[in-house]
Design a protein around this motif. Structure first.
Motif, PDB file in Angstrom:
ATOM      1  N   TYR A  25      -9.176   6.958  -3.063  1.00  0.00           N
ATOM      2  CA  TYR A  25      -8.782   7.809  -4.179  1.00  0.00           C
ATOM      3  C   TYR A  25      -7.444   7.391  -4.776  1.00  0.00           C
ATOM      4  CZ  TYR A  25     -12.484  11.319  -3.799  1.00  0.00           C
ATOM      5  OH  TYR A  25     -13.694  11.970  -3.812  1.00  0.00           O
ATOM      6  N   LEU A  26      -6.561   6.859  -3.956  1.00  0.00           N
ATOM      7  CA  LEU A  26      -5.202   6.554  -4.398  1.00  0.00           C
ATOM      8  C   LEU A  26      -5.108   5.299  -5.251  1.00  0.00           C
ATOM      9  CD1 LEU A  26      -2.118   7.365  -3.981  1.00  0.00           C
ATOM     10  CD2 LEU A  26      -2.122   5.583  -2.209  1.00  0.00           C
ATOM     11  N   TYR A  34       2.915   2.048  -5.813  1.00  0.00           N
ATOM     12  CA  TYR A  34       2.443   3.207  -5.060  1.00  0.00           C
ATOM     13  C   TYR A  34       3.514   3.692  -4.091  1.00  0.00           C
ATOM     14  CZ  TYR A  34      -2.034   1.988  -7.033  1.00  0.00           C
ATOM     15  OH  TYR A  34      -3.043   1.719  -7.931  1.00  0.00           O
ATOM     16  N   ASP A  36       3.857   5.755  -0.403  1.00  0.00           N
ATOM     17  CA  ASP A  36       3.368   6.412   0.805  1.00  0.00           C
ATOM     18  C   ASP A  36       4.516   7.307   1.256  1.00  0.00           C
ATOM     19  OD1 ASP A  36       2.483   7.275   3.240  1.00  0.00           O
ATOM     20  OD2 ASP A  36       2.008   5.298   4.044  1.00  0.00           O
ATOM     21  N   HIS A  44      -1.811   4.285   6.702  1.00  0.00           N
ATOM     22  CA  HIS A  44      -2.159   4.309   5.289  1.00  0.00           C
ATOM     23  C   HIS A  44      -1.488   3.151   4.538  1.00  0.00           C
ATOM     24  CE1 HIS A  44      -3.172   8.710   5.925  1.00  0.00           C
ATOM     25  NE2 HIS A  44      -4.235   8.234   5.335  1.00  0.00           N
ATOM     26  N   ILE A  48      -3.273   0.402   2.152  1.00  0.00           N
ATOM     27  CA  ILE A  48      -2.890   0.297   0.735  1.00  0.00           C
ATOM     28  C   ILE A  48      -2.514  -1.138   0.396  1.00  0.00           C
ATOM     29  CG2 ILE A  48      -1.171   0.980  -0.983  1.00  0.00           C
ATOM     30  CD1 ILE A  48      -1.009   3.705   0.529  1.00  0.00           C
ATOM     31  N   GLY A 105       0.397   5.991  -8.044  1.00  0.00           N
ATOM     32  CA  GLY A 105      -0.166   6.904  -7.054  1.00  0.00           C
ATOM     33  C   GLY A 105       0.850   7.280  -6.005  1.00  0.00           C
ATOM     34  N   LEU A 107       0.892   9.256  -2.128  1.00  0.00           N
ATOM     35  CA  LEU A 107       0.139   9.804  -1.000  1.00  0.00           C
ATOM     36  C   LEU A 107       1.069  10.595  -0.102  1.00  0.00           C
ATOM     37  CD1 LEU A 107      -2.354   9.974   0.908  1.00  0.00           C
ATOM     38  CD2 LEU A 107      -1.575   7.822   1.911  1.00  0.00           C
ATOM     39  N   ARG A 243      -2.533   9.025  -9.574  1.00  0.00           N
ATOM     40  CA  ARG A 243      -3.062  10.112  -8.748  1.00  0.00           C
ATOM     41  C   ARG A 243      -2.092  10.537  -7.648  1.00  0.00           C
ATOM     42  NH1 ARG A 243      -9.503   8.566  -7.885  1.00  0.00           N
ATOM     43  NH2 ARG A 243     -10.141   9.150 -10.013  1.00  0.00           N
ATOM     44  N   VAL A 245      -2.392  12.251  -3.993  1.00  0.00           N
ATOM     45  CA  VAL A 245      -3.339  12.529  -2.916  1.00  0.00           C
ATOM     46  C   VAL A 245      -2.562  13.193  -1.783  1.00  0.00           C
ATOM     47  CG1 VAL A 245      -4.967  11.547  -1.260  1.00  0.00           C
ATOM     48  CG2 VAL A 245      -4.734  10.517  -3.541  1.00  0.00           C
ATOM     49  N   VAL A 312      -6.876  15.987  -4.445  1.00  0.00           N
ATOM     50  CA  VAL A 312      -6.500  14.877  -5.323  1.00  0.00           C
ATOM     51  C   VAL A 312      -6.309  15.382  -6.751  1.00  0.00           C
ATOM     52  CG1 VAL A 312      -7.093  12.572  -6.139  1.00  0.00           C
ATOM     53  CG2 VAL A 312      -7.900  13.336  -3.887  1.00  0.00           C
ATOM     54  N   GLU A 314      -5.059  14.079 -10.717  1.00  0.00           N
ATOM     55  CA  GLU A 314      -4.869  12.882 -11.542  1.00  0.00           C
ATOM     56  C   GLU A 314      -4.179  13.236 -12.848  1.00  0.00           C
ATOM     57  OE1 GLU A 314      -7.922   9.497 -12.298  1.00  0.00           O
ATOM     58  OE2 GLU A 314      -8.117  10.868 -14.015  1.00  0.00           O
TER      59      GLU A 314
END
Length: 326
Positions: A25-26, A34, A36, A44, A48, A105, A107, A243, A245, A312, A314
């Protein structure tokens, strides 16, 4: 699921819950940026990175110095990755320091990690004898023991009720104050035994100290305050199509995340009859899916996955109010 590297402080392993689903999803762009926001032991983050090309970048954040040490090892292996020591509540500051105006994204894998629970010296678990600490960042006072041995009885009861949802919070707080008049609480076992003796009705499916430990841990680490600040910082940072998440493990977290995402996705609730068009009330965010949970196979392999809930959000690809990222 993929086990991560052991912690710097021992052989405590951490298996990231909903690993594949969260990263699916991410990651939408292999060349994207991104976050984390809860590195843990890197489960994760490693996945990624496997989805990114040479232009992709990943920033991880964690409160725990042991997690950050593991992250530095990963950064030495992979130049696309770096880690910051701190709370995701400070996400905006970390992005500003790197001139990252937008990301593709974010997470968040919330709560306490397996290495923290399994390491008795961290004081998170009532199942293991250890110092009554509970701090995700041991450099940040106070410890659970320091707070319990000095706080007002009412404050202790309020914390256990509010963050642990423990109906016998007043009895437990009274027992704590009575006990510390004789000798200060120092260990997890002392607190667990005190709570078990104070609770008149036991849940046969749950240790009587479960809710008390949860409540104190959440309070000591400012988990809900940090979560609220982190969620706001995350959505502010999202590029169009980006996104957020979030994986939660207890009802307090999940309720906060659910309401936050729902309110953003549905936009302002205006009285009927106002002379506004649908375009004027359209929100730049949408919910990507219903709440997702671990499959039975993952739960049988990792019992901690049974309480996980993933949501999630977006930022709509057509929204360019902050401009496209160069």
């Amino acid at each position: 699921m993929m086990p991560s590297s052991s912690s710097a402080g021992g052989d405590h392993k951490h298996r990231s819950v909903l690993l594949e689903s969260a990263v699916d999803y991410l990651v939408g762009s292999p060349a994207g940026r991104y976050i984390d926001a809860t590195f843990g032991r890197g489960g994760h983050s490693r996945l990624i990175l496997s989805r990114l090309d040479k232009a992709g970048r990943l920033l991880a954040i964690d409160k725990d110095p042991e997690a950050v040490q593991v992250g530095h090892s990963l950064a030495a292996e992979d130049g696309r990755f770096e880690i910051a020591h701190g709370s995701f509540a400070e996400l905006d500051r970390e992005l500003a320091a790197r001139d990252w105006e937008q990301v593709d994204g974010v997470l968040m894998d919330l709560g306490v990690s397996s290495p923290q629970l399994d390491d008795a010296s961290r004081g998170f678990s009532f199942l293991r004898e250890g110092p009554l600490d509970m701090r995700m960042n041991p450099q940040q006072p106070p410890s659970a023991a320091d707070w319990l041995n000095t706080a007002d009885e009412k404050d202790i009861a309020d914390v256990i009720w509010r963050f642990g949802e423990e109906r016998f919070s007043r009895r437990i707080a009274r027992a704590v104050v009575t006990r510390r008049e004789e000798a200060p609480l120092r260990t997890t076992r002392e607190l667990a035994e005190l709570v078990a003796a104070a609770v008149p009705k036991k849940d046969k499916h749950k240790h009587p100290a479960t809710r008390t430990f949860q409540g104190i841990r959440i309070f000591i680490n400012r988990e809900l305050e940090d979560l609220e600040a982190g969620l706001n910082a995350a959505v502010e940072s999202l590029a169009p199509g980006g996104r957020l998440v979030v994986i939660s493990f207890h009802s307090l977290e999940d309720r906060l995340v659910k309401r936050f995402m729902r309110d953003l996705a549905r936009g302002p609730q205006l009285p009927r009859g106002l002379p506004v068009t649908a375009e004027q009330t359209e929100t730049p965010f949408r919910l990507v899916s219903k709440a997702l949970k671990a499959e039975s196979e993952e739960i049988s392999d990792n019992v901690r996955a049974r309480s996980a809930v993933m949501r999630v959000l977006e930022k709509r690809p057509g929204n360019t109010d902050k401009g496209e990222r160069p």
